[in-house]
Design a protein around this motif. Sequence first.
Motif, PDB file in Angstrom:
ATOM      1  N   SER A 146       0.830  -1.211   0.000  1.00  0.00           N
ATOM      2  CA  SER A 146       0.000   0.000   0.000  1.00  0.00           C
ATOM      3  C   SER A 146       0.857   1.251   0.000  1.00  0.00           C
ATOM      4  CB  SER A 146      -0.925   0.004   1.219  1.00  0.00           C
ATOM      5  OG  SER A 146      -1.859  -1.039   1.139  1.00  0.00           O
ATOM      6  N   ALA A 147       1.963   1.205   0.737  1.00  0.00           N
ATOM      7  CA  ALA A 147       2.866   2.357   0.778  1.00  0.00           C
ATOM      8  C   ALA A 147       3.477   2.605  -0.593  1.00  0.00           C
ATOM      9  CB  ALA A 147       3.964   2.107   1.816  1.00  0.00           C
ATOM     10  N   ALA A 148       3.880   1.528  -1.280  1.00  0.00           N
ATOM     11  CA  ALA A 148       4.452   1.664  -2.617  1.00  0.00           C
ATOM     12  C   ALA A 148       3.427   2.254  -3.592  1.00  0.00           C
ATOM     13  CB  ALA A 148       4.932   0.308  -3.123  1.00  0.00           C
ATOM     14  N   ALA A 149       2.164   1.816  -3.476  1.00  0.00           N
ATOM     15  CA  ALA A 149       1.107   2.336  -4.346  1.00  0.00           C
ATOM     16  C   ALA A 149       0.895   3.827  -4.105  1.00  0.00           C
ATOM     17  CB  ALA A 149      -0.185   1.566  -4.110  1.00  0.00           C
ATOM     18  N   ALA A 150       0.993   4.252  -2.837  1.00  0.00           N
ATOM     19  CA  ALA A 150       0.812   5.661  -2.493  1.00  0.00           C
ATOM     20  C   ALA A 150       1.944   6.508  -3.076  1.00  0.00           C
ATOM     21  CB  ALA A 150       0.755   5.831  -0.969  1.00  0.00           C
ATOM     22  N   ILE A 151       3.161   5.996  -3.003  1.00  0.00           N
ATOM     23  CA  ILE A 151       4.311   6.707  -3.563  1.00  0.00           C
ATOM     24  C   ILE A 151       4.177   6.840  -5.078  1.00  0.00           C
ATOM     25  CG2 ILE A 151       6.792   6.496  -4.049  1.00  0.00           C
ATOM     26  CD1 ILE A 151       6.234   7.611  -1.322  1.00  0.00           C
ATOM     27  N   LEU A 152       3.773   5.757  -5.729  1.00  0.00           N
ATOM     28  CA  LEU A 152       3.611   5.789  -7.182  1.00  0.00           C
ATOM     29  C   LEU A 152       2.534   6.792  -7.585  1.00  0.00           C
ATOM     30  CD1 LEU A 152       4.482   4.650  -9.902  1.00  0.00           C
ATOM     31  CD2 LEU A 152       2.786   2.830  -9.617  1.00  0.00           C
ATOM     32  N   LYS A 153       1.459   6.848  -6.820  1.00  0.00           N
ATOM     33  CA  LYS A 153       0.380   7.780  -7.111  1.00  0.00           C
ATOM     34  C   LYS A 153       0.876   9.229  -6.976  1.00  0.00           C
ATOM     35  CE  LYS A 153      -3.639   6.500  -5.680  1.00  0.00           C
ATOM     36  NZ  LYS A 153      -4.799   6.180  -4.816  1.00  0.00           N
ATOM     37  N   SER A 154       1.666   9.487  -5.950  1.00  0.00           N
ATOM     38  CA  SER A 154       2.235  10.824  -5.765  1.00  0.00           C
ATOM     39  C   SER A 154       3.181  11.178  -6.903  1.00  0.00           C
ATOM     40  CB  SER A 154       2.997  10.914  -4.445  1.00  0.00           C
ATOM     41  OG  SER A 154       2.122  10.689  -3.344  1.00  0.00           O
ATOM     42  N   PHE A 155       3.967  10.183  -7.347  1.00  0.00           N
ATOM     43  CA  PHE A 155       4.927  10.398  -8.427  1.00  0.00           C
ATOM     44  C   PHE A 155       4.199  10.745  -9.737  1.00  0.00           C
ATOM     45  CE2 PHE A 155       7.136   8.367 -12.049  1.00  0.00           C
ATOM     46  CZ  PHE A 155       8.246   9.187 -12.121  1.00  0.00           C
ATOM     47  N   LEU A 156       3.101  10.054 -10.000  1.00  0.00           N
ATOM     48  CA  LEU A 156       2.364  10.303 -11.247  1.00  0.00           C
ATOM     49  C   LEU A 156       1.698  11.667 -11.263  1.00  0.00           C
ATOM     50  CD1 LEU A 156       0.780   6.747 -11.730  1.00  0.00           C
ATOM     51  CD2 LEU A 156       2.672   7.759 -13.017  1.00  0.00           C
ATOM     52  N   LYS A 157       1.449  12.218 -10.087  1.00  0.00           N
ATOM     53  CA  LYS A 157       0.818  13.547  -9.997  1.00  0.00           C
ATOM     54  C   LYS A 157       1.816  14.696 -10.186  1.00  0.00           C
ATOM     55  CE  LYS A 157      -3.032  12.311  -6.923  1.00  0.00           C
ATOM     56  NZ  LYS A 157      -3.573  12.431  -5.542  1.00  0.00           N
ATOM     57  N   LEU A 158       3.131  14.347 -10.104  1.00  0.00           N
ATOM     58  CA  LEU A 158       4.150  15.398 -10.235  1.00  0.00           C
ATOM     59  C   LEU A 158       4.174  15.966 -11.655  1.00  0.00           C
ATOM     60  CD1 LEU A 158       7.286  13.918  -8.410  1.00  0.00           C
ATOM     61  CD2 LEU A 158       5.842  15.789  -7.618  1.00  0.00           C
ATOM     62  N   ASP A 159       4.594  17.194 -11.743  1.00  0.00           N
ATOM     63  CA  ASP A 159       4.797  17.829 -13.043  1.00  0.00           C
ATOM     64  C   ASP A 159       6.198  17.447 -13.530  1.00  0.00           C
ATOM     65  OD1 ASP A 159       5.020  19.367 -15.279  1.00  0.00           O
ATOM     66  OD2 ASP A 159       4.905  21.313 -14.267  1.00  0.00           O
ATOM     67  N   HIS A 160       6.271  16.590 -14.566  1.00  0.00           N
ATOM     68  CA  HIS A 160       7.553  16.069 -15.041  1.00  0.00           C
ATOM     69  C   HIS A 160       8.091  16.852 -16.227  1.00  0.00           C
ATOM     70  CE1 HIS A 160       7.294  12.615 -12.380  1.00  0.00           C
ATOM     71  NE2 HIS A 160       6.043  12.385 -12.826  1.00  0.00           N
ATOM     72  N   SER A 161       7.503  17.993 -16.506  1.00  0.00           N
ATOM     73  CA  SER A 161       7.941  18.777 -17.666  1.00  0.00           C
ATOM     74  C   SER A 161       9.286  19.429 -17.415  1.00  0.00           C
ATOM     75  CB  SER A 161       6.902  19.855 -17.977  1.00  0.00           C
ATOM     76  OG  SER A 161       6.714  20.706 -16.881  1.00  0.00           O
TER      77      SER A 161
END
Length: 332
Positions: free
Chosen positions: A317-332
């Motif tokens: 669950s912790a890994a899923a939360a981190i991945l979700k936060s990462f996908l929300k980042l602005d990667h531009s």
Amino acid sequence: NADHDSAAEQIVQDIRSGDRSALARAITLVESKAERHRLLAEKVLDQCARTGRESVRVGFSGVPGAGKSTLIEKLGMRLIGDGHRVAVLAVDPSSTRSGGSILGDKTRMEDLSRETNAFIRPSPSQGSLGGVATRTREAISLCEAAGYDIVLIETVGVGQSEAEVAHLADFVFLLAVTGAGDELQGIKRGVIEYADAVLVTKADGDNESAARIAVQTYEAALQLFRDRDSGWSPRILAVSALEDRGLNTLWSIVSDYRAATKTSGYWDENRSNQSVYWLHASLITEIQESISASAEIREGLARLEDRVRNGLISPRSAAAAILKSFLKLDHS
């Protein structure tokens, strides 16, 4: 951008001209985790991939103390004498805590390191599974662009995940020693299934008869394994780097394997499958490094680590939360 294109072009030009210091700097560049180096490293690797140069890539795996470095040096000197250019990528143990490593192979391979047609590069494993450094695949590509037609990969030798070297090399030698229970200890599916040949090392002096027995043990054990996709039957050979015994046979085995698998098409098929494997492995590495580069994600990860440590949330669950936060980042 244009600056990166120009810089990459100059680096690749220097590499192709045979500048060993340029090659060493390029490997340092692709090993770097710094964000500012990422784009330049990618452009250098893309240009190197288009040079069309290829090498024979040979992996050497086995327990510490099996004599990998000594054997590689003796083999490397013979190959250079035969007109080859040889690169040695030695993956040294490194701490997962400090990242520190021994990096002693240039000291151990004194004669080879003095040869103008040799290039030796120790790389810290940085805690990667199998003892194969994360960026070793890229280092191979750079060495090939520099004109090294044989690349020898020496791995740490730390358990079954050593099979990772099979995703890097065309041919894998498993080194075993006698007198340490290694005849049985080494016969593990994870390693032996990937070995194209088993070398019983230090087959000299009082150890010679024990080495012959070890060869018979491995020959019997390999009968129990299924046929290889390559159609190749693994060879077992007793060798002595000290007495230069078996080294000519050693390379003729690689040549026989290459001829057989080139004819069957397996050689090229295996190379293609390895490239796809490294696509997936690189994707995981890129995600991990991108997560580490974000201060916001690192802070969130630290909080989740405490919750996992205290049993308040599962690691998944912790890994899923981190991945979700990462996908929300602005990667531009």
